[in-house]
Design a protein around this motif. Sequence first.
Motif, PDB file in Angstrom:
ATOM      1  N   LYS A  53      24.187  75.696  39.498  1.00  0.00           N
ATOM      2  CA  LYS A  53      23.800  76.641  38.450  1.00  0.00           C
ATOM      3  C   LYS A  53      24.937  77.575  38.041  1.00  0.00           C
ATOM      4  CE  LYS A  53      18.896  76.543  39.249  1.00  0.00           C
ATOM      5  NZ  LYS A  53      17.669  77.293  39.437  1.00  0.00           N
ATOM      6  N   ILE A  54      25.938  77.740  38.903  1.00  0.00           N
ATOM      7  CA  ILE A  54      27.063  78.624  38.593  1.00  0.00           C
ATOM      8  C   ILE A  54      28.361  77.857  38.797  1.00  0.00           C
ATOM      9  CG2 ILE A  54      28.284  80.745  39.205  1.00  0.00           C
ATOM     10  CD1 ILE A  54      25.588  81.864  40.170  1.00  0.00           C
ATOM     11  N   ALA A  55      29.234  77.959  37.788  1.00  0.00           N
ATOM     12  CA  ALA A  55      30.565  77.363  37.865  1.00  0.00           C
ATOM     13  C   ALA A  55      31.571  78.505  37.904  1.00  0.00           C
ATOM     14  CB  ALA A  55      30.815  76.469  36.660  1.00  0.00           C
ATOM     15  N   ASN A  56      32.293  78.617  39.002  1.00  0.00           N
ATOM     16  CA  ASN A  56      33.354  79.622  39.108  1.00  0.00           C
ATOM     17  C   ASN A  56      34.658  78.955  38.686  1.00  0.00           C
ATOM     18  OD1 ASN A  56      31.746  81.768  40.148  1.00  0.00           O
ATOM     19  ND2 ASN A  56      31.710  80.713  42.105  1.00  0.00           N
ATOM     20  N   ALA A  57      35.140  79.343  37.503  1.00  0.00           N
ATOM     21  CA  ALA A  57      36.339  78.727  36.940  1.00  0.00           C
ATOM     22  C   ALA A  57      37.543  79.616  37.204  1.00  0.00           C
ATOM     23  CB  ALA A  57      36.154  78.514  35.440  1.00  0.00           C
ATOM     24  N   TYR A  58      38.555  79.040  37.830  1.00  0.00           N
ATOM     25  CA  TYR A  58      39.788  79.760  38.129  1.00  0.00           C
ATOM     26  C   TYR A  58      40.814  79.364  37.078  1.00  0.00           C
ATOM     27  CZ  TYR A  58      37.359  80.924  42.340  1.00  0.00           C
ATOM     28  OH  TYR A  58      36.414  81.412  43.216  1.00  0.00           O
ATOM     29  N   VAL A  59      41.311  80.352  36.351  1.00  0.00           N
ATOM     30  CA  VAL A  59      42.208  80.093  35.228  1.00  0.00           C
ATOM     31  C   VAL A  59      43.503  80.887  35.382  1.00  0.00           C
ATOM     32  CG1 VAL A  59      40.306  79.588  33.646  1.00  0.00           C
ATOM     33  CG2 VAL A  59      41.197  81.907  33.789  1.00  0.00           C
ATOM     34  N   MET A  60      44.546  80.396  34.698  1.00  0.00           N
ATOM     35  CA  MET A  60      45.831  81.084  34.710  1.00  0.00           C
ATOM     36  C   MET A  60      46.524  80.801  33.383  1.00  0.00           C
ATOM     37  SD  MET A  60      48.070  83.024  36.130  1.00  0.00           S
ATOM     38  CE  MET A  60      47.486  83.265  37.786  1.00  0.00           C
ATOM     39  N   PRO A  61      46.924  81.867  32.689  1.00  0.00           N
ATOM     40  CA  PRO A  61      47.696  81.643  31.474  1.00  0.00           C
ATOM     41  C   PRO A  61      49.100  81.171  31.829  1.00  0.00           C
ATOM     42  CG  PRO A  61      47.511  83.985  31.910  1.00  0.00           C
ATOM     43  CD  PRO A  61      46.680  83.278  32.938  1.00  0.00           C
ATOM     44  N   LEU A  62      49.695  80.383  30.942  1.00  0.00           N
ATOM     45  CA  LEU A  62      51.044  79.897  31.159  1.00  0.00           C
ATOM     46  C   LEU A  62      51.983  81.081  31.352  1.00  0.00           C
ATOM     47  CD1 LEU A  62      52.608  77.226  31.244  1.00  0.00           C
ATOM     48  CD2 LEU A  62      53.140  77.566  28.837  1.00  0.00           C
ATOM     49  N   GLY A  63      52.749  81.073  32.412  1.00  0.00           N
ATOM     50  CA  GLY A  63      53.655  82.173  32.723  1.00  0.00           C
ATOM     51  C   GLY A  63      52.989  83.287  33.510  1.00  0.00           C
ATOM     52  N   GLY A  64      51.665  83.269  33.616  1.00  0.00           N
ATOM     53  CA  GLY A  64      50.948  84.263  34.408  1.00  0.00           C
ATOM     54  C   GLY A  64      50.827  85.644  33.796  1.00  0.00           C
ATOM     55  N   THR A  65      51.280  85.813  32.545  1.00  0.00           N
ATOM     56  CA  THR A  65      51.229  87.141  31.934  1.00  0.00           C
ATOM     57  C   THR A  65      49.849  87.420  31.343  1.00  0.00           C
ATOM     58  OG1 THR A  65      52.087  86.263  29.857  1.00  0.00           O
ATOM     59  CG2 THR A  65      53.690  87.167  31.403  1.00  0.00           C
ATOM     60  N   ALA A  83      47.014  87.918  32.661  1.00  0.00           N
ATOM     61  CA  ALA A  83      45.932  87.128  33.253  1.00  0.00           C
ATOM     62  C   ALA A  83      44.614  87.899  33.293  1.00  0.00           C
ATOM     63  CB  ALA A  83      46.315  86.672  34.652  1.00  0.00           C
ATOM     64  N   ASP A  84      44.661  89.169  33.672  1.00  0.00           N
ATOM     65  CA  ASP A  84      43.422  89.954  33.760  1.00  0.00           C
ATOM     66  C   ASP A  84      42.764  90.123  32.397  1.00  0.00           C
ATOM     67  OD1 ASP A  84      43.557  90.278  36.530  1.00  0.00           O
ATOM     68  OD2 ASP A  84      44.851  92.040  36.344  1.00  0.00           O
ATOM     69  N   GLU A  85      43.566  90.366  31.356  1.00  0.00           N
ATOM     70  CA  GLU A  85      43.021  90.528  30.003  1.00  0.00           C
ATOM     71  C   GLU A  85      42.407  89.228  29.507  1.00  0.00           C
ATOM     72  OE1 GLU A  85      46.131  91.411  30.865  1.00  0.00           O
ATOM     73  OE2 GLU A  85      46.350  93.533  30.412  1.00  0.00           O
ATOM     74  N   ILE A  86      43.058  88.111  29.816  1.00  0.00           N
ATOM     75  CA  ILE A  86      42.553  86.809  29.378  1.00  0.00           C
ATOM     76  C   ILE A  86      41.250  86.471  30.092  1.00  0.00           C
ATOM     77  CG2 ILE A  86      43.058  84.330  29.528  1.00  0.00           C
ATOM     78  CD1 ILE A  86      45.922  85.095  28.625  1.00  0.00           C
ATOM     79  N   VAL A  87      41.178  86.736  31.386  1.00  0.00           N
ATOM     80  CA  VAL A  87      39.943  86.483  32.136  1.00  0.00           C
ATOM     81  C   VAL A  87      38.816  87.369  31.602  1.00  0.00           C
ATOM     82  CG1 VAL A  87      38.850  86.768  34.406  1.00  0.00           C
ATOM     83  CG2 VAL A  87      41.006  85.542  34.199  1.00  0.00           C
ATOM     84  N   ILE A 147      28.974  80.039  33.550  1.00  0.00           N
ATOM     85  CA  ILE A 147      30.395  79.944  33.871  1.00  0.00           C
ATOM     86  C   ILE A 147      30.953  81.348  34.062  1.00  0.00           C
ATOM     87  CG2 ILE A 147      32.646  79.107  33.123  1.00  0.00           C
ATOM     88  CD1 ILE A 147      31.140  77.061  31.378  1.00  0.00           C
ATOM     89  N   ARG A 148      31.611  81.547  35.186  1.00  0.00           N
ATOM     90  CA  ARG A 148      32.272  82.819  35.491  1.00  0.00           C
ATOM     91  C   ARG A 148      33.754  82.551  35.652  1.00  0.00           C
ATOM     92  NH1 ARG A 148      28.012  84.687  40.190  1.00  0.00           N
ATOM     93  NH2 ARG A 148      26.215  84.907  38.828  1.00  0.00           N
ATOM     94  N   PHE A 149      34.568  83.405  35.064  1.00  0.00           N
ATOM     95  CA  PHE A 149      36.014  83.192  35.079  1.00  0.00           C
ATOM     96  C   PHE A 149      36.701  84.161  36.031  1.00  0.00           C
ATOM     97  CE2 PHE A 149      34.561  81.493  31.068  1.00  0.00           C
ATOM     98  CZ  PHE A 149      35.206  80.263  31.041  1.00  0.00           C
ATOM     99  N   PHE A 150      37.705  83.643  36.745  1.00  0.00           N
ATOM    100  CA  PHE A 150      38.489  84.415  37.687  1.00  0.00           C
ATOM    101  C   PHE A 150      39.963  84.038  37.527  1.00  0.00           C
ATOM    102  CE2 PHE A 150      34.309  83.720  39.521  1.00  0.00           C
ATOM    103  CZ  PHE A 150      33.929  85.000  39.893  1.00  0.00           C
ATOM    104  N   VAL A 151      40.836  84.973  37.880  1.00  0.00           N
ATOM    105  CA  VAL A 151      42.270  84.679  37.881  1.00  0.00           C
ATOM    106  C   VAL A 151      42.558  83.780  39.074  1.00  0.00           C
ATOM    107  CG1 VAL A 151      44.596  85.655  38.094  1.00  0.00           C
ATOM    108  CG2 VAL A 151      42.846  86.871  36.778  1.00  0.00           C
ATOM    109  N   ASP A 152      43.283  82.691  38.841  1.00  0.00           N
ATOM    110  CA  ASP A 152      43.668  81.794  39.924  1.00  0.00           C
ATOM    111  C   ASP A 152      44.838  82.404  40.681  1.00  0.00           C
ATOM    112  OD1 ASP A 152      43.901  79.577  41.573  1.00  0.00           O
ATOM    113  OD2 ASP A 152      45.223  78.539  40.174  1.00  0.00           O
TER     114      ASP A 152
END
Length: 137
Positions: A56-68, A70-74, A100-105
């Motif tokens: 029922k819940i997908a925890n998605a770990y994401v990272m913008p290219l270059g890592g800049t 990241a918190d704002e994008i999440v 879907i829940r997003f987190f910084v990888d």
Amino acid sequence: MKKDHKPAGPSQRMLRVGELVRHALATLFARGDIEDEALAGAVITVPEVRMTPDLKIANAYVMPLGGTHADEIVAALNRHRKFIRGRVAPQIDLKFAPEIRFFVDETFEEAGRIDALLRSDRVRRDLDDDSDDTTED
């Protein structure tokens, strides 16, 4: 009969559904369908999606290219998660679309810390000491 042990990790189904969600998210991000200033021009990778046992819940770990930024994008992705869920649902073909829940990888950062530690003088000195102990007879 009572079970004495719990599974060591995620089930095959959890892994399979997580990979389906990961692929659907990557496709959605590549198309750039989400309109948000924080996401404009951002290239977002999705290294991992972890599903809960009930799917029922997908925890998605994401990272913008270059890592800049990241918190704002999440934060932006979490603001648009209902829209994202609606776009992902038809691609994964489940009875119920997961929330879907997003987190910084953090794995890239952790790997960098480990790499820096292994290159430190203290560790290098210890490794050099070990190599002196293994001389041929």
